[in-house]
Design a protein around this motif. Structure first.
Motif, PDB file in Angstrom:
ATOM      1  N   ASN A  23       9.105   5.242  -0.263  1.00 43.69           N
ATOM      2  CA  ASN A  23       8.441   5.664   0.846  1.00 43.69           C
ATOM      3  C   ASN A  23       9.085   6.660   1.642  1.00 43.69           C
ATOM      4  O   ASN A  23       8.395   7.186   2.698  1.00 43.69           O
ATOM      5  N   LEU A  26       8.339  10.284  -0.793  1.00 45.39           N
ATOM      6  CA  LEU A  26       7.035  10.897  -0.920  1.00 45.39           C
ATOM      7  C   LEU A  26       6.693  11.857   0.145  1.00 45.39           C
ATOM      8  O   LEU A  26       6.057  12.771   0.225  1.00 45.39           O
ATOM      9  N   LYS A  27       7.171  11.076   1.318  1.00 51.82           N
ATOM     10  CA  LYS A  27       6.988  12.007   2.602  1.00 51.82           C
ATOM     11  C   LYS A  27       7.879  13.261   2.611  1.00 51.82           C
ATOM     12  O   LYS A  27       7.557  14.280   3.146  1.00 51.82           O
ATOM     13  N   ARG A 121      -7.374   0.215   5.702  1.00 52.59           N
ATOM     14  CA  ARG A 121      -6.471   1.320   5.919  1.00 52.59           C
ATOM     15  C   ARG A 121      -6.992   2.620   6.550  1.00 52.59           C
ATOM     16  O   ARG A 121      -7.085   3.652   5.943  1.00 52.59           O
ATOM     17  N   PRO A 122      -7.425   2.575   7.932  1.00 56.95           N
ATOM     18  CA  PRO A 122      -8.125   3.802   8.546  1.00 56.95           C
ATOM     19  C   PRO A 122      -6.951   4.636   8.816  1.00 56.95           C
ATOM     20  O   PRO A 122      -5.566   4.371   8.811  1.00 56.95           O
ATOM     21  N   ILE A 123      -7.371   5.961   9.124  1.00 62.83           N
ATOM     22  CA  ILE A 123      -6.263   7.026   9.458  1.00 62.83           C
ATOM     23  C   ILE A 123      -6.741   7.500  10.735  1.00 62.83           C
ATOM     24  O   ILE A 123      -6.251   8.792  10.890  1.00 62.83           O
ATOM     25  N   ASP A 124      -7.447   6.695  11.615  1.00 65.39           N
ATOM     26  CA  ASP A 124      -7.752   7.261  12.833  1.00 65.39           C
ATOM     27  C   ASP A 124      -6.486   7.634  13.603  1.00 65.39           C
ATOM     28  O   ASP A 124      -6.507   8.858  14.569  1.00 65.39           O
ATOM     29  N   PHE A 161      -0.596   2.020  17.773  1.00 60.05           N
ATOM     30  CA  PHE A 161       0.381   1.035  16.883  1.00 60.05           C
ATOM     31  C   PHE A 161       1.350   1.750  16.439  1.00 60.05           C
ATOM     32  O   PHE A 161       1.024   3.031  15.846  1.00 60.05           O
ATOM     33  N   VAL A 164       3.580   3.907  10.617  1.00 62.52           N
ATOM     34  CA  VAL A 164       4.814   4.675   9.792  1.00 62.52           C
ATOM     35  C   VAL A 164       3.955   6.214   9.340  1.00 62.52           C
ATOM     36  O   VAL A 164       4.522   7.115   9.591  1.00 62.52           O
ATOM     37  N   GLU A 189      11.084   3.017  11.382  1.00 63.71           N
ATOM     38  CA  GLU A 189      11.264   2.443  10.160  1.00 63.71           C
ATOM     39  C   GLU A 189      12.553   3.606   9.558  1.00 63.71           C
ATOM     40  O   GLU A 189      12.477   4.667   9.905  1.00 63.71           O
ATOM     41  N   HIS A 303       9.170  -7.167   6.620  1.00 63.25           N
ATOM     42  CA  HIS A 303       8.518  -6.020   5.992  1.00 63.25           C
ATOM     43  C   HIS A 303       7.253  -6.685   5.037  1.00 63.25           C
ATOM     44  O   HIS A 303       7.581  -7.353   4.274  1.00 63.25           O
ATOM     45  N   THR A 304       6.055  -5.736   5.614  1.00 67.57           N
ATOM     46  CA  THR A 304       4.816  -6.484   4.753  1.00 67.57           C
ATOM     47  C   THR A 304       5.127  -6.349   3.201  1.00 67.57           C
ATOM     48  O   THR A 304       4.471  -6.949   2.623  1.00 67.57           O
ATOM     49  N   LEU A 327      -0.047  -6.882   9.139  1.00 67.87           N
ATOM     50  CA  LEU A 327      -0.277  -5.591   8.914  1.00 67.87           C
ATOM     51  C   LEU A 327      -1.663  -5.194   8.199  1.00 67.87           C
ATOM     52  O   LEU A 327      -2.336  -4.217   8.382  1.00 67.87           O
ATOM     53  N   TYR A 328      -1.840  -5.792   7.021  1.00 69.41           N
ATOM     54  CA  TYR A 328      -2.981  -5.569   5.975  1.00 69.41           C
ATOM     55  C   TYR A 328      -3.843  -6.819   5.892  1.00 69.41           C
ATOM     56  O   TYR A 328      -3.510  -8.049   5.367  1.00 69.41           O
ATOM     57  N   ARG A 331      -3.987  -8.270   2.103  1.00 66.75           N
ATOM     58  CA  ARG A 331      -2.867  -8.604   1.358  1.00 66.75           C
ATOM     59  C   ARG A 331      -2.609  -9.725   0.433  1.00 66.75           C
ATOM     60  O   ARG A 331      -2.021  -9.771  -0.741  1.00 66.75           O
TER      61      ARG A 331
HETATM   62  C1  UD1 Z   1       3.458   2.812   4.872  1.00 65.57           C
HETATM   63  C2  UD1 Z   1       4.206   2.353   3.474  1.00 65.57           C
HETATM   64  C3  UD1 Z   1       3.789   0.913   2.964  1.00 65.57           C
HETATM   65  C4  UD1 Z   1       4.015  -0.065   4.011  1.00 65.57           C
HETATM   66  C5  UD1 Z   1       3.536   0.476   5.479  1.00 65.57           C
HETATM   67  C6  UD1 Z   1       3.851  -0.536   6.604  1.00 65.57           C
HETATM   68  C7  UD1 Z   1       4.289   4.579   2.514  1.00 65.57           C
HETATM   69  C8  UD1 Z   1       3.556   5.512   1.205  1.00 65.57           C
HETATM   70  N1  UD1 Z   1       3.607   3.435   2.655  1.00 65.57           N
HETATM   71  O1  UD1 Z   1       2.160   2.720   4.791  1.00 65.57           O
HETATM   72  O2  UD1 Z   1       4.262   0.723   1.905  1.00 65.57           O
HETATM   73  O3  UD1 Z   1       3.351  -1.288   3.926  1.00 65.57           O
HETATM   74  O4  UD1 Z   1       3.883   1.576   6.046  1.00 65.57           O
HETATM   75  O5  UD1 Z   1       5.334  -0.596   6.486  1.00 65.57           O
HETATM   76  O6  UD1 Z   1       5.141   4.763   3.154  1.00 65.57           O
HETATM   77  N2  UD1 Z   1      -3.579   1.919  10.950  1.00 65.57           N
HETATM   78  C9  UD1 Z   1      -4.743   2.131  11.802  1.00 65.57           C
HETATM   79  N3  UD1 Z   1      -4.937   3.296  11.922  1.00 65.57           N
HETATM   80  C10 UD1 Z   1      -4.107   4.638  11.444  1.00 65.57           C
HETATM   81  C11 UD1 Z   1      -2.815   4.086  10.653  1.00 65.57           C
HETATM   82  C12 UD1 Z   1      -2.540   2.911  10.463  1.00 65.57           C
HETATM   83  O7  UD1 Z   1      -5.236   1.223  12.071  1.00 65.57           O
HETATM   84  O8  UD1 Z   1      -4.454   5.631  11.373  1.00 65.57           O
HETATM   85  C13 UD1 Z   1      -3.097   0.503  10.816  1.00 65.57           C
HETATM   86  C14 UD1 Z   1      -3.134   0.038   9.402  1.00 65.57           C
HETATM   87  O9  UD1 Z   1      -4.436  -0.323   9.019  1.00 65.57           O
HETATM   88  C15 UD1 Z   1      -2.099  -1.032   9.187  1.00 65.57           C
HETATM   89  C16 UD1 Z   1      -1.069  -0.519  10.237  1.00 65.57           C
HETATM   90  O10 UD1 Z   1      -1.757   0.219  11.255  1.00 65.57           O
HETATM   91  O11 UD1 Z   1      -2.586  -2.247   9.788  1.00 65.57           O
HETATM   92  C17 UD1 Z   1       0.413   0.094   9.801  1.00 65.57           C
HETATM   93  O12 UD1 Z   1      -0.136   0.839   9.094  1.00 65.57           O
HETATM   94  P1  UD1 Z   1       0.839   2.097   8.566  1.00 65.57           P
HETATM   95  O13 UD1 Z   1       2.379   1.875   9.391  1.00 65.57           O
HETATM   96  O14 UD1 Z   1       0.412   3.480   9.029  1.00 65.57           O
HETATM   97  O15 UD1 Z   1       1.352   2.076   6.855  1.00 65.57           O
HETATM   98  P2  UD1 Z   1       1.129   3.300   6.090  1.00 65.57           P
HETATM   99  O16 UD1 Z   1       1.938   4.474   6.630  1.00 65.57           O
HETATM  100  O17 UD1 Z   1      -0.362   3.517   5.288  1.00 65.57           O
END
Ligand code: UD1
Length: 418
Positions: A23, A26-27, A121-124, A161, A164, A189, A303-304, A327-328, A331
């Motif tokens: 993790n 990749l970044k 898994r939104p990206i908002d 929130f 990561v 993290e 950690h999830t 988190l998910y 899961r």
């Molecule tokens: C990264 C890790 C993943 C790990 C997670 C949490 C990588 C490749 N993946 O995923 O393995 O499980 O951190 O430690 O590094 N969320 C929103 N909107 C957003 C972004 C996130 O609602 O725009 C929510 C997600 O649905 C989730 C929470 O925020 O419930 C945390 O997600 P996030 O920390 O962003 O996880 P990733 O970066 O996708």
């Protein structure tokens, strides 16, 4: 599809080393987009996700080559700022290229990732933050087209929130932005700290990575870099649980035990003896673990990505454990596979109640994602008879030589390329 075949019942003993954190790397591969030239990243695991991220960068014009555990990435002067759906689908983490592409090219065309095995898994937060920095997004036939006129602008972004991925996208975008970007409620993290340390070696100005407020002062240009990736705490934690679940005695080397504080505390509560040193930890498993409760949370919480492996352990505990996944929402899909092995677990919304059983019985099961797959292999190590974990390509996405490392510790584990 490949499978991992496990014959249970042998305590694992010995020493196992871990590689760089998936993790983080990749970044860090995405971060190379910010500076033309040859970058060298070392301690890189030879896993499928690194290959997939190599393909994403390759599509943009970069050349990547993994030689042993040293990855070279050559970034050209001009990039094609596009990540097509087949690549984004294969690896959701590709969304991390948004920040660097906007910062470097003023443009990004990245297919919108759908949900995956962990849920919607939104990206908002990623998009909201980049919009605050001056980018505009349009969804065109499933492709996010992002543009900014001139440079991105530094600004204060408060994340709803501590995500990561969103923190990392802001961090990457902020390095070349005009002025200061402040990320409030940033994720803390260790992988973010490592990314920031690589960016600083490239010439970026970043303060506070690893804390909830990160300040980035944009610079004109960044330079190619040589960077070593921090150890993978999830790989380390998975081997720790392999020791715990088999009543074995495992020393994990090339790791950072303080990155697994909460997970190790919980392992101690189950009755494991845990010793920690500089770069190593030793875990001696009990004959039968005790039940413990835990809830997953952003770092430094549990950690999830260690949740399924811990549930595998608790499935044979003496007593009932209650766990909460924060988190998910999807899961728990792997729980159905553990039930096939004789576990007694009920799930309701984000909770699971695990009534420990005395024995698991080996069965054919399927890996739905990386950590679920690892958890099923761990359960197989404890189970009577043979467990065949199908769809093991998921496990190969995150662990280099998982089966052979477990076999070297005395497990009857084999990777079959079926
Ligand atoms: C990264 C890790 C993943 C790990 C997670 C949490 C990588 C490749 N993946 O995923 O393995 O499980 O951190 O430690 O590094 N969320 C929103 N909107 C957003 C972004 C996130 O609602 O725009 C929510 C997600 O649905 C989730 C929470 O925020 O419930 C945390 O997600 P996030 O920390 O962003 O996880 P990733 O970066 O996708």
């Amino acid at each position: 599809m490949p499978a991992i075949v496990v014959e249970g019942g042998r305590p694992l003993r010995g020493t196992v080393g871990v590689l760089g954190a998936k993790n983080a790397v990749l970044k860090e591969m995405a971060a190379t987009l910010l500076a033309p030239g040859r970058h060298i990243i070392s301690n890189v695991p030879a896993i499928l996700d690194v290959e997939l991220m190599g393909r994403v960068l390759g599509h943009m014009g970069a050349h990547t080559k993994l030689d042993g555990h040293e990855l070279s990435v050559v970034i050209p002067d001009s990039l094609d700022p596009e990540a097509p759906i087949e690549l984004v689908r294969a690896m959701r983490a590709s969304i991390i290229v948004l920040g660097p592409l906007l910062a470097r090219c003023g443009e990004a065309r990245v297919a919108l990732p759908g949900g995956d095995d962990l849920g919607a898994r939104p990206i908002d937060f990623h998009l909201g933050g980049l919009e605050q920095m001056g980018a505009h997004f349009e969804l065109v036939h499933g492709v996010l087209v992002g543009k900014c006129e001139g440079k991105l602008r530094g600004t204060e972004v408060e994340l709803p929130f501590p995500s990561v991925g969103a923190t990392e996208n802001m961090l990457l975008a902020g390095t070349l932005a005009d002025g200061e970007t402040v990320i409030i409620n940033a994720a803390r993290e260790p992988e973010i700290e490592d990314l920031a340390s690589m960016l600083c070696s490239m010439g970026a100005h970043i303060e506070g990575a690893g804390s909830a407020i990160i300040r980035i002062t944009g610079v004109e240009n960044l330079e190619p870099v040589r960077h070593g990736v921090i150890p993978d705490r999830l790989e380390a934690g998975t081997y720790a649980i392999a020791g715990a679940i088999t009543g074995g005695d495992i020393t994990v080397t090339s790791c950072v035990p303080s990155h697994l504080r909460m997970e190790l505390l919980k392992l101690e509560e189950t009755g494991c003896e845990v010793e920690r040193g500089e770069g190593w930890m030793r875990i001696q498993g009990p004959e039968r673990p005790k039940a413990v409760d835990f809830a997953t949370l952003p770092f430094p919480g549990f950690h999830t990505d260690m949740h399924p492996q811990m549930v595998a352990l608790l499935s044979v505990a003496d007593g009932t454990s209650v766990i909460t996944e924060n988190l998910y929402d999807a899961r728990f899909r792997y729980v159905g596979e553990l039930l096939r092995m004789g576990a007694d677990i009920t799930t309701e919304w984000q909770h699971a109640v695990i009534r420990g059983v005395e024995r698991l019985s080996g069965a054919p099961v399927l890996a739905h994602d990386i950590r679920a797959g690892a958890a099923l292999v761990l359960a197989g190590l404890r189970a009577d008879g043979v467990t065949v974990v199908g769809d093991a390509h998921h496990i190969d996405r995150g662990y280099e030589g998982f089966a052979s490392k477990l076999a070297a510790l005395g497990g009857a584990v084999e990777h079959r390329a079926e």
